[in-house]
Scaffold this active site. Sequence first.
Site, PDB file in Angstrom:
ATOM      1  N   ALA A   1       0.773  -1.234   0.000  1.00 33.90           N
ATOM      2  CA  ALA A   1       0.000   0.000   0.000  1.00 33.90           C
ATOM      3  C   ALA A   1       0.809   1.291   0.000  1.00 33.90           C
ATOM      4  CB  ALA A   1      -0.936   0.009   1.215  1.00 33.90           C
ATOM      5  N   ALA A   2       1.952   1.318   0.661  1.00 32.49           N
ATOM      6  CA  ALA A   2       2.679   2.581   0.810  1.00 32.49           C
ATOM      7  C   ALA A   2       3.080   3.139  -0.563  1.00 32.49           C
ATOM      8  CB  ALA A   2       3.917   2.376   1.675  1.00 32.49           C
ATOM      9  N   PRO A   3       2.966   4.470  -0.735  1.00 34.97           N
ATOM     10  CA  PRO A   3       2.621   5.520   0.234  1.00 34.97           C
ATOM     11  C   PRO A   3       1.128   5.798   0.384  1.00 34.97           C
ATOM     12  CG  PRO A   3       3.297   6.539  -1.815  1.00 34.97           C
ATOM     13  CD  PRO A   3       3.431   5.053  -2.021  1.00 34.97           C
ATOM     14  N   GLY A   4       0.273   5.006  -0.213  1.00 34.46           N
ATOM     15  CA  GLY A   4      -1.145   5.104   0.080  1.00 34.46           C
ATOM     16  C   GLY A   4      -2.012   5.809  -0.932  1.00 34.46           C
TER      17      GLY A   4
ATOM     18  N   LYS B   1      -3.074   4.774  -3.845  1.00 30.85           N
ATOM     19  CA  LYS B   1      -4.091   3.869  -4.386  1.00 30.85           C
ATOM     20  C   LYS B   1      -5.068   3.436  -3.302  1.00 30.85           C
ATOM     21  CE  LYS B   1      -1.428   2.205  -8.356  1.00 30.85           C
ATOM     22  NZ  LYS B   1      -0.134   2.869  -8.127  1.00 30.85           N
TER      23      LYS B   1
ATOM     24  N   ASP C   1       1.771  -3.024   4.274  1.00 33.62           N
ATOM     25  CA  ASP C   1       3.087  -2.893   3.635  1.00 33.62           C
ATOM     26  C   ASP C   1       4.141  -3.406   4.595  1.00 33.62           C
ATOM     27  OD1 ASP C   1       5.295  -2.012   1.892  1.00 33.62           O
ATOM     28  OD2 ASP C   1       3.748  -0.810   0.927  1.00 33.62           O
TER      29      ASP C   1
ATOM     30  N   ASP D   1      -0.281  -4.047  -6.027  1.00 34.52           N
ATOM     31  CA  ASP D   1       0.517  -3.143  -6.859  1.00 34.52           C
ATOM     32  C   ASP D   1       1.973  -3.402  -6.500  1.00 34.52           C
ATOM     33  OD1 ASP D   1       0.875  -1.050  -8.736  1.00 34.52           O
ATOM     34  OD2 ASP D   1       1.222   0.351  -7.093  1.00 34.52           O
TER      35      ASP D   1
ATOM     36  N   CYS E   1       4.115  -0.676 -12.299  1.00 30.19           N
ATOM     37  CA  CYS E   1       4.391   0.517 -13.112  1.00 30.19           C
ATOM     38  C   CYS E   1       5.575   0.236 -14.026  1.00 30.19           C
ATOM     39  CB  CYS E   1       4.616   1.751 -12.241  1.00 30.19           C
ATOM     40  SG  CYS E   1       5.899   1.582 -10.992  1.00 30.19           S
TER      41      CYS E   1
END
Length: 443
Positions: free
Chosen positions: A261-264, A266, A283, A341, A394
């Site tokens: 999740a970090a930095p949050g 999404k 995370d 992600d 990405c």
Amino acid sequence: MMHDVKQGLEKGPEAQKLQPSGWVASAGLVERWLARSERVDTLLEGLATNLSSQERARAQHLFYGVVRWASRLESALAGLMTRPPRTKVKAVLMIAGFELLEEGQKSPELRDGGYAKVIHHAVERAKTVCSLKESGLVNAVARKMAARLAEPPADLAVEFAHPEWLVARWQRQYGPAVTRQLLEWNQQPAPVYARWRTDAPVPDFLAPTQWPGFFEVKAGHWDDVRRLANEGALYLQDPSTRLCIDLLAPKPGEMILDACAAPGGKSLFIADTMKTGKVVALDEPVAPGKSDIRLVRLKENLARAPAGVEVAMIQADLKAVNTVFYRNLNLPESYDAVLLDAPCSNTGVMRHRIDVKWRLQDGDFARHGQAQLELLHAAARLVHPGGRLVYSTCSIDADENEAVIKSFFDSRAGGPFKLARSVQALPWKDGHDGAGAFLLVRS
């Protein structure tokens, strides 16, 4: 306390008399980057707070320019000095070199005058941030650099300042014409985009884009942007981030896990989309005695989630914990939807993460792919029957996208899942960052 006297990191009395200057600040950033190979985002976090918005933008522009064009500038400097200069002097020369590159984009009648102005300015700055004697060296070397930089190199990797192995890899994957498009894309400063989060009227300095909900931030309004971000009205985010969220399709009342999740950004996007429900943001924990700005940002972003969405932040290794871990925290043991992600090479976001290309190694793609597959297996165990799993990166590299999905379905873990949809964004085609996203649905 560490003292880098040889690198010239301490400011002399003359430098201390200078008014806060973006150019001088950029010299300090470039010097530290050259001397210590610190990450660009870490260095920018420490940029002087007494700079005006305009000077701060100037410092970032020059610093980014040097990092983006580093190998081209190094090539132009090669052999021009009998011995290596102090790192501070090299920083001044690299900044001057980047400004000379910018001037080289202008018409011939403007270029020569621009070259003279850049060199004069660098010499004057060198008198204060370096020494009078070193300013003479800057003058002589910068003039020779100007002549070299005026001629485009025959080598594509040098011309666009990318590692040769990476350019060769892309040429094998995409061919020479598309590779040139990608290199040209990477070397352009990235526009700043914001996702508007409220029903309030959108300010005029946010220009509509082709992507609903995303706006381009026009220059000169950074103070307004910072205020609106702190108020939760907008979130700075590239339009490519919508791809995995669109595939995930969060619904009101669902329980959703953001597994890396970090930095949050999404996690917040998921919460904004679902309006009500629960988001668990996981995370990896920070090492003892260390701090991680990404986890700090994750906590801040979760605090801005809509009132109807319950949020939980947990620090754990996704691969190491089991359902008992979640049960002990009074969290769901399986989820309606899971977003993975995954950490990757960042080859789709090199406009923004400009130092990535200098840290990447050829073997990283296989290493990332294996780690991503392990994370995908761990995430799949947390999807309840009928639930959804979105794997995204990405990266624009097949080894981190299609190859990972294929390996997953080649394993027993892929049995309950089917690939429902996928999307691959390519910067030179889609006009925003590159990304891959795959929707897997569990039977």
